[in-house]
Design an enzyme around this catalytic site. Structure first.
Site, mmCIF file in Angstrom:
data_model
loop_
_atom_site.group_PDB
_atom_site.id
_atom_site.type_symbol
_atom_site.label_atom_id
_atom_site.label_comp_id
_atom_site.label_asym_id
_atom_site.label_seq_id
_atom_site.Cartn_x
_atom_site.Cartn_y
_atom_site.Cartn_z
ATOM 1 N N LYS A 1 21.810 20.339 -4.001
ATOM 2 C CA LYS A 1 21.782 19.948 -2.384
ATOM 3 C C LYS A 1 21.916 21.495 -1.927
ATOM 4 O O LYS A 1 21.054 21.769 -0.822
ATOM 5 C CB LYS A 1 23.214 19.346 -2.144
ATOM 6 C CG LYS A 1 23.405 18.910 -0.729
ATOM 7 C CD LYS A 1 24.567 18.237 -0.301
ATOM 8 C CE LYS A 1 24.827 16.958 -0.997
ATOM 9 N NZ LYS A 1 25.994 16.338 -0.326
ATOM 10 N N GLU B 1 29.487 13.125 -0.020
ATOM 11 C CA GLU B 1 29.830 13.910 1.169
ATOM 12 C C GLU B 1 28.833 13.929 2.463
ATOM 13 O O GLU B 1 27.565 13.724 2.061
ATOM 14 C CB GLU B 1 30.168 15.507 0.872
ATOM 15 C CG GLU B 1 31.096 15.747 -0.043
ATOM 16 C CD GLU B 1 31.046 17.241 -0.552
ATOM 17 O OE1 GLU B 1 31.554 18.257 0.333
ATOM 18 O OE2 GLU B 1 30.469 17.630 -1.651
ATOM 19 N N ARG C 1 25.288 14.278 -16.241
ATOM 20 C CA ARG C 1 24.490 14.730 -14.892
ATOM 21 C C ARG C 1 23.178 14.694 -15.298
ATOM 22 O O ARG C 1 22.584 15.179 -16.280
ATOM 23 C CB ARG C 1 24.958 16.201 -14.507
ATOM 24 C CG ARG C 1 24.395 16.431 -13.042
ATOM 25 C CD ARG C 1 24.932 17.925 -12.636
ATOM 26 N NE ARG C 1 24.231 18.172 -11.197
ATOM 27 C CZ ARG C 1 24.884 17.977 -9.919
ATOM 28 N NH1 ARG C 1 25.992 17.193 -10.113
ATOM 29 N NH2 ARG C 1 24.189 18.245 -9.078
#
Length: 556
Positions: free
Chosen positions: A273, A37, A263
């Site tokens: 983030k 993104e 992850r």
């Protein structure tokens, strides 16, 4: 294709995909993607995802795509797009011509939503976000149908068209998939497909006021680009059935397949983030490229090399579940990478003045020092020596403890690459009693390289000539977090290390005077340093310590 020596050949994804490809599910070549993104900067956790997708495509002789998931105009910006592309190229994962934008597929995704409505697989819902949450149910209780679930196809098509034309306020209606409100997988309980956002998009402007949700847009974008494997982190595993549902309901031939990997989290740093944004916007750090952050911009500015980050990812290897890795592993791999690459220079961070009383006043000489003891190809340099020099304050002790082998009153040490000196007199401040100057003598017969063997000394210390030294600002970094825990709420002050950055002034030999931004050096005994590209201005050098020569944090 792979060989027996291929370090990726034992990766669980490689084995799983290899087995699937034996059944020939695709007529097209392997194709993977990384879909960030554009609402923030990449961090080292992103690098792991990039590496996994990039290398898997490479191992199967396929292609790798960078596709921006830009379906939320409220947070996205072109500056993030440019930064992500630059960071990926710097890191060594260049997508070449394969850079795409999800927003470019807006019409195709909209048409797919209309197709689902016509099939009776999607409906326009008027529930508020709070009401939808109440209807969704829990992990142990099934959800309940929306009162708008049984609208006719015609009514849904008309309402969706009105949504597209901007006739409704933001968040007043939403397009939902019609799947199963009683599904044990909450993701399948009529998830949202489209929402209304009256905001200008950085790429499409005001053409659209409805935007697809990631879970709906992502599989369609993959299908458009011919992606074969959507490799994503483990938290998307519960979303895989929805990914497959979308592709199946749209009758996509040879649909892409989603597969998951663990992850990556790191001790002592923040990779979320959301938390990174809190640190930046709260003023706790100097921006997204603060050298204490694990963003690729921060790591690059501090001085980490692409090679060390790649080695770090490869060393971590096969991650099936979410894992936490000690950041000190990255530091150690950085030391290994720079050890034979960098020129070792002398820098004094806490200067103590030394006057060599028997060295001629006003004279100086050039001494030849090797640039790297482990790499002769880096050659040698000339270092000026004169009557007045500076040594490190910690290299002198007036009342030495046992085992101290540096300079002491009436003691003798070697100046690196120069001569033996003996401390004859200690000058102190009359008020504070602090040592301000040493008066020493040197022995001209002991010049380095002369073959002198008349006597031995136990210590060698570094130095710089007072008349030739270059002044520079030095930023010493430690971990940003005191412990591996996050704050309650957004009170970061209670968990941040107040000494994570210490700024001081240093004197360095003149070799570094023309150092370029991001150029790296080893400062003798102090560690590896890099020229800060943002703060270095008008010949005023600023150095960031990347890592000390040894890991001091874990010992602490």
């Amino acid at each position: 294709m792979h060989t027996e020596q291929d370090p990726q050949s034992d990766h669980f994804l490689f084995k799983e995909i290899s087995a699937e490809l034996k059944t020939l599910p695709f007529e097209r070549e392997m194709c993977t993607r990384f879909p960030p993104e554009p609402n923030g900067y990449l961090h080292i956790g992103s690098a792991y995802a990039i590496h996994t997708n990039y290398m898997m495509a490479r191992r199967f002789n396929g292609t790798f795509h960078l596709r921006f998931d830009d379906t939320n105009p409220l947070k996205e910006d072109i500056r993030y797009v440019e930064a992500i592309i630059e960071d990926m190229k710097w890191l060594g994962y260049d997508p070449g011509p394969h850079i795409y934008y999800g927003s470019d597929y807006s019409q195709t995704i909209y048409d797919a939503a209309v197709q689902l409505i016509r099939k009776g697989k999607a409906y326009v819902c008027d529930l508020t976000p709070e009401e939808m949450k109440l209807h969704r149910g829990t992990l142990t209780e099934p959800g309940t149908d929306s009162p708008f679930r049984n609208r006719t196809v015609e009514e849904n098509l008309a309402l969706f068209q009105q949504m597209k034309e901007g006739e409704f306020p933001a968040s007043s209606k939403i397009l939902r998939a019609k799947i199963d409100m009683k599904s044990p997988n909450i993701t399948l309980r009529d998830p949202a497909l489209y929402r209304i956002l009256h905001a200008e998009h950085y790429r499409t402007g005001t053409k659209w006021c409805i935007f697809p949700m990631y879970d709906f847009a992502h599989p369609i974008q993959d299908a458009i680009e011919g992606i074969t494997y959507s490799l994503c982190s483990i938290e998307f595993k519960e979303h895989r059935p929805l990914y497959e549902w979308v592709l199946n309901e749209l009758d996509i031939p040879e649909p892409p397949r989603q597969r998951e990997f663990g992850r990556l989290s790191l001790t002592g740093v923040v990779t979320s983030k959301r938390f990174l944004r809190q640190l930046v916007e709260g003023g706790y750090v100097d921006g997204w490229d603060d050298p204490r952050l694990p963003t690729l911009r921060g790591l690059r500015r501090r001085g980490y090399t692409p090679e060390s980050i790649q080695s770090f990812i490869e060393e971590i290897g096969n991650i099936r579940a979410s894992s936490t890795v000690d950041i000190s592993l990255l530091d150690q791999l950085l030391r290994q990478d720079l050890k034979a690459k960098t020129v070792s220079v002398m820098a004094v961070l806490q200067p103590l003045k030394v006057v060599i009383t028997n060295y001629p006043e006003g004279e100086s000489e050039l001494l030849s020092l090797e640039n790297n003891s482990e790499n002769n190809e880096l050659g040698k340099r000339e270092v000026p020596f004169s009557r007045t020099i500076y040594i490190e304050r910690e290299d002198f002790m007036e009342h030495p403890v046992k085992g101290f082998h540096r300079l002491t009153p009436q003691g003798e040490v070697r100046l690196k690459g120069a001569y033996f000196i003996r401390c004859e007199e200690v000058i102190k401040d009359e008020v504070t009693g602090e040592v301000t100057e040493l008066r020493c003598t040197y022995d001209p017969l002991t010049k380095s390289g002369s073959g002198f063997e008349g006597r031995k000394v136990k210590g060698t210390i570094h130095w710089v000539s007072a008349n030739h030294a270059v002044e520079a600002d030095i930023h010493l970094y430690e971990r940003l977090l005191l412990e591996d825990k996050l704050p309650e709420g957004d009170n970061w002050a209670e968990v941040l290390n107040a000494d994570s950055r210490v700024v001081s002034r240093a004197l360095i030999e003149p070799y570094i005077e023309s150092a370029a931004p991001e150029q790296k050096f080893q400062f003798f005994r102090h560690g590896y340093f890099s020229v800060d590209p943002r703060l270095t201005r008008d010949r005023q050098l600023v150095f960031n310590r990347i890592v000390p020569l040894k890991d001091s944090w874990n010992k602490r």
